[in-house]
Design a protein around this motif. Sequence first.
Motif, PDB file in Angstrom:
ATOM      1  N   LEU A  76      -3.013 -17.593  -2.672  1.00 50.10           N
ATOM      2  CA  LEU A  76      -1.680 -18.273  -2.554  1.00 50.10           C
ATOM      3  C   LEU A  76      -1.111 -17.858  -1.199  1.00 50.10           C
ATOM      4  CD1 LEU A  76       0.168 -20.324  -4.260  1.00 50.10           C
ATOM      5  CD2 LEU A  76       0.324 -17.328  -6.074  1.00 50.10           C
ATOM      6  N   SER A  77      -0.686 -16.509  -0.648  1.00 52.40           N
ATOM      7  CA  SER A  77      -0.075 -16.186   0.148  1.00 52.40           C
ATOM      8  C   SER A  77       0.269 -17.208   1.679  1.00 52.40           C
ATOM      9  CB  SER A  77      -0.422 -14.662   0.177  1.00 52.40           C
ATOM     10  OG  SER A  77       0.724 -14.411   1.185  1.00 52.40           O
ATOM     11  N   ALA A  78      -1.108 -17.620   1.775  1.00 56.65           N
ATOM     12  CA  ALA A  78      -1.450 -18.208   3.049  1.00 56.65           C
ATOM     13  C   ALA A  78      -0.844 -19.886   2.436  1.00 56.65           C
ATOM     14  CB  ALA A  78      -2.610 -18.147   3.050  1.00 56.65           C
ATOM     15  N   TYR A  79      -1.432 -19.882   1.073  1.00 62.71           N
ATOM     16  CA  TYR A  79      -0.956 -21.622   1.449  1.00 62.71           C
ATOM     17  C   TYR A  79       0.976 -21.310   0.762  1.00 62.71           C
ATOM     18  CZ  TYR A  79       0.086 -25.393  -2.160  1.00 62.71           C
ATOM     19  OH  TYR A  79       0.762 -26.672  -2.816  1.00 62.71           O
ATOM     20  N   HIS A  80       1.632 -20.806   0.997  1.00 62.26           N
ATOM     21  CA  HIS A  80       2.890 -20.428   0.100  1.00 62.26           C
ATOM     22  C   HIS A  80       3.316 -20.763   2.624  1.00 62.26           C
ATOM     23  CE1 HIS A  80       4.144 -18.871  -3.311  1.00 62.26           C
ATOM     24  NE2 HIS A  80       4.207 -19.740  -3.495  1.00 62.26           N
ATOM     25  N   THR A  81       2.712 -20.266   3.234  1.00 62.46           N
ATOM     26  CA  THR A  81       3.032 -20.100   4.558  1.00 62.46           C
ATOM     27  C   THR A  81       3.023 -21.726   4.960  1.00 62.46           C
ATOM     28  OG1 THR A  81       1.820 -18.016   4.938  1.00 62.46           O
ATOM     29  CG2 THR A  81       2.236 -19.438   7.082  1.00 62.46           C
ATOM     30  N   ARG A  82       2.152 -22.020   5.373  1.00 67.42           N
ATOM     31  CA  ARG A  82       1.665 -23.239   5.078  1.00 67.42           C
ATOM     32  C   ARG A  82       2.905 -24.410   4.699  1.00 67.42           C
ATOM     33  NH1 ARG A  82      -3.485 -22.360   3.979  1.00 67.42           N
ATOM     34  NH2 ARG A  82      -3.150 -23.737   2.260  1.00 67.42           N
ATOM     35  N   TYR A  83       3.282 -24.031   3.473  1.00 67.50           N
ATOM     36  CA  TYR A  83       4.171 -25.089   2.207  1.00 67.50           C
ATOM     37  C   TYR A  83       5.778 -24.113   3.502  1.00 67.50           C
ATOM     38  CZ  TYR A  83       6.279 -26.587  -1.733  1.00 67.50           C
ATOM     39  OH  TYR A  83       7.728 -28.044  -2.464  1.00 67.50           O
ATOM     40  N   ALA A  84       6.021 -23.529   4.181  1.00 67.47           N
ATOM     41  CA  ALA A  84       6.891 -23.155   3.623  1.00 67.47           C
ATOM     42  C   ALA A  84       7.455 -23.478   4.926  1.00 67.47           C
ATOM     43  CB  ALA A  84       7.025 -21.851   3.443  1.00 67.47           C
ATOM     44  N   SER A  85       6.439 -23.135   6.214  1.00 65.13           N
ATOM     45  CA  SER A  85       6.342 -24.394   7.929  1.00 65.13           C
ATOM     46  C   SER A  85       6.495 -25.487   7.766  1.00 65.13           C
ATOM     47  CB  SER A  85       5.424 -24.186   8.282  1.00 65.13           C
ATOM     48  OG  SER A  85       3.987 -24.490   9.388  1.00 65.13           O
ATOM     49  N   ASP A  86       6.365 -26.559   6.557  1.00 65.83           N
ATOM     50  CA  ASP A  86       6.437 -27.437   6.025  1.00 65.83           C
ATOM     51  C   ASP A  86       7.938 -27.496   6.280  1.00 65.83           C
ATOM     52  OD1 ASP A  86       3.887 -28.093   6.908  1.00 65.83           O
ATOM     53  OD2 ASP A  86       3.770 -28.628   4.607  1.00 65.83           O
ATOM     54  N   GLY A 108      12.868 -19.642  -9.470  1.00 66.61           N
ATOM     55  CA  GLY A 108      11.117 -18.411  -9.581  1.00 66.61           C
ATOM     56  C   GLY A 108      10.967 -17.842  -8.155  1.00 66.61           C
ATOM     57  N   VAL A 109      11.977 -17.244  -7.851  1.00 66.07           N
ATOM     58  CA  VAL A 109      11.462 -17.168  -6.407  1.00 66.07           C
ATOM     59  C   VAL A 109      10.324 -15.996  -6.622  1.00 66.07           C
ATOM     60  CG1 VAL A 109      12.845 -14.264  -6.757  1.00 66.07           C
ATOM     61  CG2 VAL A 109      12.780 -16.090  -4.234  1.00 66.07           C
ATOM     62  N   ASN A 110      10.397 -14.846  -7.529  1.00 68.21           N
ATOM     63  CA  ASN A 110       9.206 -14.278  -7.349  1.00 68.21           C
ATOM     64  C   ASN A 110       9.155 -12.895  -6.347  1.00 68.21           C
ATOM     65  OD1 ASN A 110       5.602 -13.174  -6.925  1.00 68.21           O
ATOM     66  ND2 ASN A 110       6.433 -14.288  -9.725  1.00 68.21           N
ATOM     67  N   ASP A 111       8.162 -12.656  -6.005  1.00 68.33           N
ATOM     68  CA  ASP A 111       8.363 -11.464  -4.663  1.00 68.33           C
ATOM     69  C   ASP A 111       8.341 -11.523  -3.738  1.00 68.33           C
ATOM     70  OD1 ASP A 111       5.897 -12.477  -4.335  1.00 68.33           O
ATOM     71  OD2 ASP A 111       4.724 -10.985  -4.256  1.00 68.33           O
ATOM     72  N   GLY A 112       9.502 -13.560  -3.814  1.00 67.53           N
ATOM     73  CA  GLY A 112      10.523 -13.839  -2.621  1.00 67.53           C
ATOM     74  C   GLY A 112       8.811 -14.360  -1.267  1.00 67.53           C
ATOM     75  N   ASP A 113       7.670 -14.308  -2.074  1.00 66.24           N
ATOM     76  CA  ASP A 113       6.776 -14.777  -0.972  1.00 66.24           C
ATOM     77  C   ASP A 113       6.891 -15.993   0.035  1.00 66.24           C
ATOM     78  OD1 ASP A 113       3.637 -13.358  -0.035  1.00 66.24           O
ATOM     79  OD2 ASP A 113       3.078 -15.573  -0.830  1.00 66.24           O
ATOM     80  N   PHE A 114       7.442 -16.879  -1.206  1.00 60.62           N
ATOM     81  CA  PHE A 114       7.781 -18.359   0.069  1.00 60.62           C
ATOM     82  C   PHE A 114       8.688 -18.305   0.920  1.00 60.62           C
ATOM     83  CE2 PHE A 114       9.517 -21.773  -0.015  1.00 60.62           C
ATOM     84  CZ  PHE A 114       8.758 -23.123   0.675  1.00 60.62           C
ATOM     85  N   SER A 115       9.930 -17.443   0.434  1.00 64.20           N
ATOM     86  CA  SER A 115      11.051 -17.914   0.728  1.00 64.20           C
ATOM     87  C   SER A 115      11.802 -16.764   1.773  1.00 64.20           C
ATOM     88  CB  SER A 115      12.556 -17.306   0.027  1.00 64.20           C
ATOM     89  OG  SER A 115      12.155 -18.166  -0.513  1.00 64.20           O
ATOM     90  N   ARG A 116      10.501 -15.726   1.610  1.00 65.66           N
ATOM     91  CA  ARG A 116      10.647 -14.601   2.795  1.00 65.66           C
ATOM     92  C   ARG A 116      10.580 -15.935   4.910  1.00 65.66           C
ATOM     93  NH1 ARG A 116       5.148 -12.975   4.971  1.00 65.66           N
ATOM     94  NH2 ARG A 116       4.201 -13.898   2.820  1.00 65.66           N
ATOM     95  N   HIS A 117       9.676 -16.657   4.604  1.00 64.38           N
ATOM     96  CA  HIS A 117       9.129 -17.052   5.625  1.00 64.38           C
ATOM     97  C   HIS A 117      10.988 -18.151   5.792  1.00 64.38           C
ATOM     98  CE1 HIS A 117       5.376 -16.357   5.821  1.00 64.38           C
ATOM     99  NE2 HIS A 117       5.276 -17.684   4.330  1.00 64.38           N
ATOM    100  N   LEU A 118      11.595 -18.224   5.087  1.00 69.20           N
ATOM    101  CA  LEU A 118      12.858 -18.790   5.457  1.00 69.20           C
ATOM    102  C   LEU A 118      14.516 -18.296   5.641  1.00 69.20           C
ATOM    103  CD1 LEU A 118      13.233 -21.351   2.195  1.00 69.20           C
ATOM    104  CD2 LEU A 118      11.775 -22.282   4.355  1.00 69.20           C
ATOM    105  N   THR A 119      14.185 -17.047   4.963  1.00 70.45           N
ATOM    106  CA  THR A 119      15.114 -15.552   5.615  1.00 70.45           C
ATOM    107  C   THR A 119      14.390 -15.548   6.848  1.00 70.45           C
ATOM    108  OG1 THR A 119      13.672 -13.989   4.902  1.00 70.45           O
ATOM    109  CG2 THR A 119      15.523 -14.981   3.662  1.00 70.45           C
ATOM    110  N   GLN A 120      13.138 -15.289   7.497  1.00 65.82           N
ATOM    111  CA  GLN A 120      12.744 -15.535   9.010  1.00 65.82           C
ATOM    112  C   GLN A 120      12.924 -16.552   9.531  1.00 65.82           C
ATOM    113  OE1 GLN A 120       8.527 -15.212   8.241  1.00 65.82           O
ATOM    114  NE2 GLN A 120       8.656 -12.232   7.097  1.00 65.82           N
TER     115      GLN A 120
END
Length: 405
Positions: A76-86, A108-120
């Motif tokens: 799921l984390s790898a999926y988030h990385t690809r999605y955030a990159s899109d 529904g940010v949960n533990d920020g696994d998706f949004s951390r890529h955006l803050t970075q």
Amino acid sequence: MKRTNCSACGYNDLRLILDLGLSPIADNYTKDDESVTHYPLQLAVCAGCHLVQLLEVVPDLFGSGYSFYSSASAPLSAYHTRYASDVLNEWHLRDGGLARKPFVVEIGVNDGDFSRHLTQAGWRVLGVDPALGPAEVAGMRGIETIVKPFGRNLAHEIHAQHGPADVIVANHVLAHVESVSDVFAGVDELLTHDGVVYVEVQYLPDMLLNNAIDLVYHEHRNFFSLTSLRSAARNHGLYVVDAQLTDRQGGSLRVKLRRKSEALRAVSSISNSEAWLADTNVYLGLQGRAERLRERLLRLLMVERAAGRVVAGYGAPAKGNTLLSYCGIDCRQLPYTVDKSPLKVGLFTPGTHIPVLPVSALAERRPDYVLILAWNFADEIMRQQAQHQTYGGRFILPIPQPTVV
Ligand SMILES: [Zn+2]
């Protein structure tokens, strides 16, 4: 509380399509064999907008006891990385790369696994999530998070305090909300005039075609097709401008929404493929298919047990608990299951009292069969076990019909 009106359109004609009996809250893994409350697990379709939804709305499911952490799942984390990159690439391409960095609200940010890529990437992100544990982790990752459910009132407060949002993200959260209508009203309140909304939901047609009845549990209150999602958004002046199907969670739908409608081919081709869902009779076979699945799985487990063979489980996902509970499988048929998440190891499945052991238990105990409860990761699980040769037995896939592979 039993729902009488549609979560998206408010219409009061909800038709029962699947009754899985009484089931405990699927994510409530217990410390020992403590008893848990069981609630009706019934699915209905709205005769107006065709949104499929749970009839029973169990309150306060996503508070302090909610134990799902996105980061705990490597795929799921790898999926988030690809999605955030899109998402980052799309924004970068806007205005020839000159667009300023946007303000993002992730519902529904949960533990920020998706949004951390955006803050970075330097984006300003505000998270919203009623689940305290995961929200604290998001906070530790530098994502300010409001620990509340999102809706129109909160959107109003956020707008007043932080200004309007250029981007709103809602990944796998609309399934969980009590009122789909209130969430879209909030999005409408908060989004800038030319803002964009990314929404991903589990895809109902995949669930129906795959006979994935175990995706029905109390945390999953709404099940979307593109048709019902478009209709729910349109009620609040939001239009689907892009849509694609993805492989997350046994089949998902990702859409992009804006305030202006654009007719795009990707949207209409998925939309056309859903014509069959407009006939409410298509749902009528679901109950019979669920009963046949239960019969076959129980027969398979009974035969193996009678022959002295051991069947263990793989995974302790929420959906596994619907399957175990509906089929009445407990530690006599399935003496243990294994899971990678240290948060679940040492606990018991709710109501069915099956202990969750670490994955290494498979190599130590060598069961004859492994029933893959986390079947959406079946390929990866079987590949890993074959690579490391830690487990020599065979696998049972429960969905769409119990099969030994
Ligand atoms: Zn409706």
